[in-house]
Scaffold this motif. Structure first.
Motif, PDB file in Angstrom:
ATOM      1  N   SER A 151      27.992  34.491  43.965  1.00 26.67           N
ATOM      2  CA  SER A 151      27.738  33.315  43.141  1.00 26.67           C
ATOM      3  C   SER A 151      26.325  32.779  43.353  1.00 26.67           C
ATOM      4  N   ALA A 152      25.864  32.805  44.608  1.00 29.93           N
ATOM      5  CA  ALA A 152      24.503  32.346  44.893  1.00 29.93           C
ATOM      6  C   ALA A 152      23.474  33.226  44.203  1.00 29.93           C
ATOM      7  N   GLU A 153      23.772  34.498  44.068  1.00 30.21           N
ATOM      8  CA  GLU A 153      22.865  35.430  43.398  1.00 30.21           C
ATOM      9  C   GLU A 153      22.833  35.188  41.891  1.00 30.21           C
ATOM     10  N   LEU A 154      23.958  34.776  41.327  1.00 33.28           N
ATOM     11  CA  LEU A 154      24.081  34.672  39.871  1.00 33.28           C
ATOM     12  C   LEU A 154      23.445  33.409  39.299  1.00 33.28           C
ATOM     13  N   GLY A 155      23.334  32.361  40.075  1.00 38.24           N
ATOM     14  CA  GLY A 155      22.811  31.113  39.532  1.00 38.24           C
ATOM     15  C   GLY A 155      23.761  30.542  38.498  1.00 38.24           C
ATOM     16  N   ASP A 156      23.256  30.358  37.276  1.00 37.66           N
ATOM     17  CA  ASP A 156      24.058  29.740  36.216  1.00 37.66           C
ATOM     18  C   ASP A 156      24.920  30.737  35.448  1.00 37.66           C
ATOM     19  N   HIS A 157      24.808  32.021  35.729  1.00 32.83           N
ATOM     20  CA  HIS A 157      25.597  33.000  34.985  1.00 32.83           C
ATOM     21  C   HIS A 157      27.066  32.909  35.393  1.00 32.83           C
ATOM     22  N   PRO A 158      27.966  33.072  34.437  1.00 36.75           N
ATOM     23  CA  PRO A 158      29.398  32.878  34.722  1.00 36.75           C
ATOM     24  C   PRO A 158      29.987  33.962  35.606  1.00 36.75           C
ATOM     25  N   LEU A 159      31.020  33.570  36.354  1.00 36.30           N
ATOM     26  CA  LEU A 159      31.753  34.450  37.251  1.00 36.30           C
ATOM     27  C   LEU A 159      33.231  34.308  36.906  1.00 36.30           C
ATOM     28  N   LEU A 160      33.845  35.357  36.371  1.00 34.34           N
ATOM     29  CA  LEU A 160      35.251  35.325  35.961  1.00 34.34           C
ATOM     30  C   LEU A 160      36.083  36.117  36.954  1.00 34.34           C
ATOM     31  N   LEU A 161      37.157  35.519  37.464  1.00 36.38           N
ATOM     32  CA  LEU A 161      37.972  36.134  38.500  1.00 36.38           C
ATOM     33  C   LEU A 161      39.315  36.593  37.935  1.00 36.38           C
ATOM     34  N   VAL A 162      39.679  37.829  38.282  1.00 36.70           N
ATOM     35  CA  VAL A 162      41.000  38.367  37.956  1.00 36.70           C
ATOM     36  C   VAL A 162      41.705  38.622  39.282  1.00 36.70           C
ATOM     37  N   PRO A 163      42.896  38.053  39.504  1.00 40.36           N
ATOM     38  CA  PRO A 163      43.544  38.176  40.813  1.00 40.36           C
ATOM     39  C   PRO A 163      44.041  39.583  41.101  1.00 40.36           C
ATOM     40  N   HIS A 164      44.308  39.813  42.364  1.00 44.33           N
ATOM     41  CA  HIS A 164      44.934  41.075  42.786  1.00 44.33           C
ATOM     42  C   HIS A 164      46.347  41.113  42.214  1.00 44.33           C
ATOM     43  N   LEU A 165      46.608  42.083  41.333  1.00 39.71           N
ATOM     44  CA  LEU A 165      47.915  42.176  40.689  1.00 39.71           C
ATOM     45  C   LEU A 165      48.836  43.102  41.483  1.00 39.71           C
ATOM     46  N   ASP A 166      50.110  43.005  41.199  1.00 38.73           N
ATOM     47  CA  ASP A 166      51.097  43.757  41.990  1.00 38.73           C
ATOM     48  C   ASP A 166      51.363  45.142  41.403  1.00 38.73           C
ATOM     49  N   ARG A 221      34.230  34.598  51.055  1.00 42.65           N
ATOM     50  CA  ARG A 221      32.874  34.715  51.585  1.00 42.65           C
ATOM     51  C   ARG A 221      32.008  35.600  50.693  1.00 42.65           C
ATOM     52  N   ASN A 222      32.562  36.722  50.243  1.00 40.44           N
ATOM     53  CA  ASN A 222      31.803  37.628  49.382  1.00 40.44           C
ATOM     54  C   ASN A 222      31.492  36.996  48.030  1.00 40.44           C
ATOM     55  N   LEU A 223      32.450  36.234  47.491  1.00 45.81           N
ATOM     56  CA  LEU A 223      32.238  35.586  46.198  1.00 45.81           C
ATOM     57  C   LEU A 223      31.177  34.487  46.293  1.00 45.81           C
ATOM     58  N   ILE A 224      31.122  33.791  47.402  1.00 46.27           N
ATOM     59  CA  ILE A 224      30.086  32.761  47.597  1.00 46.27           C
ATOM     60  C   ILE A 224      28.704  33.423  47.574  1.00 46.27           C
ATOM     61  N   ARG A 225      28.603  34.587  48.234  1.00 47.34           N
ATOM     62  CA  ARG A 225      27.324  35.294  48.258  1.00 47.34           C
ATOM     63  C   ARG A 225      26.937  35.772  46.859  1.00 47.34           C
TER      64      ARG A 225
END
Length: 381
Positions: free
Chosen positions: A334-349, A328-332
């Motif tokens: 992403s809507a703010e960023l428009g065409d700018h890239p969004l790179l995700l790094v997962p929760h690591l152990d 939900r937070n990432l959707i919000r």
């Protein structure tokens, strides 16, 4: 898009964001990844906790870039074809070096550094530490020894102070903030207004501090050096706004950090600074989809005792809720960023505290989209 594409043709990468989102780690991983591709890279931090030094396996960093020995970077399946350098800024020393550089001669520089007003200015005046950071960044960029400079900034609301610091400090040195106190006389002396003089006279009797004398001496020594500060402030501004500079926002997927990221993104846009994209750390990816805990218990029932299967299912369910929250937070965002890239790094152990940890983060930042999805799937699995 990978970080390599994000920084193609860039000479300066400014990593901004709120505290506690892995910004120092991300800055180091970006620098390591670009060095692996063959570039000569320096990562600069003003992080007093020295996390960058620890992550690079160094006992300490210095006020000048220091090369990370190649053998420290070996392993992890990544060949570093370029050079990785690192430094941790010492604001006071950087300010002193700046005075040494622009003073007319060494004797005058020493007089300025011995002055009580300068000692306070170089450590306590609002904007002085941030000014030294951008001054060092400018010097490194002007020297041209590196293909890329990666700057790890303070938490974002302080980072905006950091961006405004050259202009604020120049205004102070030009005396605008002090004109109500100090005025030149026909003899070239500086005196205080009637209201301030008794107060400072009392201060002198109690503490022995002659602020009027110190101020007069300081501004007399500084002389036309304020012109140099003004020129540097203008040149720093040009560097930060250049097409060869990229502002990369670093955040986590938690709501407060996303709110801060959106605020920082809008502030950068309002300031006309070259925004490149966002890196989101510690993202929880959904592992259950539409499955319910009972489904997991049933799937594990043949392999685990009933009680253990229930606890595993509950843990999966909690992770599933965190993943939905992050989504939900990432959707919000992403809507703010428009065409700018969004790179995700997962929760690591585990926390990143060494070169091997940096290499794990690096893999996600420099992977293609298909490779990143495969890596995330492996983590989820």
């Amino acid at each position: 898009m990978s970080v390599a594409e994000l920084l193609d043709g860039k000479r300066v990468c400014v990593c901004g964001g709120s505290g506690g989102v892995g910004k120092t780690t991300t800055s180091a991983a970006i620098a390591l990844g670009m060095a692996a591709l063959g570039a000569k890279v320096a990562v600069v931090t003003i992080d007093p906790a020295k996390r960058l030094a620890n992550a690079l396996g160094l006992q300490e960093l210095e006020n000048e870039p220091r090369r990370v020995e190649p053998e420290r970077l070996a392993g992890g399946g990544v060949e570093v074809r370029g050079e990785l350098w690192a430094m941790m800024l010492d604001p006071k020393r950087t300010f002193d070096e700046l005075i040494d550089r622009i003073a007319a001669d060494p004797a005058r520089a020493q007089e300025i550094k011995d002055n009580r007003v300068y000692r306070e200015l170089s450590t306590a005046v609002s904007g002085s530490q941030e000014f030294t950071a951008v001054a060092k960044l400018y010097e490194l960029d002007r020297d041209g020894d590196f293909d890329l400079l990666v700057l790890d900034t303070p938490p974002s609301r302080n980072a905006l102070d950091f961006l405004d610091a050259p202009g604020r400090l120049t205004s102070f040195l030009e005396g605008r903030a002090l004109k109500t106190f100090i005025r030149p006389t026909g003899l070239g002396m500086r005196v205080l207004g009637r209201g301030a003089a008794p107060m400072l006279a009392a201060l002198r009797r109690v503490t022995g501090v002659d602020l009027l004398s110190d101020l007069s001496t300081f501004f007399g020594l500084l002389g036309d050096m304020t012109d140099d500060f003004s020129r540097r402030a203008a040149q720093v501004e040009l560097m930060l706004r250049s097409d060869s500079t990229a502002f990369v926002l670093v955040t986590s997927a938690q709501r407060a950090a996303i709110d801060e990221a959106i605020w920082f993104r809008r502030t950068l846009a309002d300031s006309g600074l070259p925004f490149a994209g966002v890196i989101v750390n510690r993202v929880h990816h959904d592992v259950l989809g539409d499955a319910e805990p009972d489904d997991v218990i049933a799937a594990l029932g043949a392999q685990l005792p009933a009680g253990l299967a229930a606890r595993v299912a509950a843990n999966f369910h909690d992770y599933h809720l965190l993943a939905r929250r992050d989504q939900r937070n990432l959707i919000r965002l992403s809507a703010e960023l428009g065409d700018h890239p969004l790179l995700l790094v997962p929760h690591l152990d585990g926390d990143v505290h060494d070169v091997q940890g940096l290499l794990r983060v690096h893999r996600y930042l420099f992977a293609s989209e298909a490779e990143r999805e495969r890596l995330i799937a492996d983590v989820v699995a």
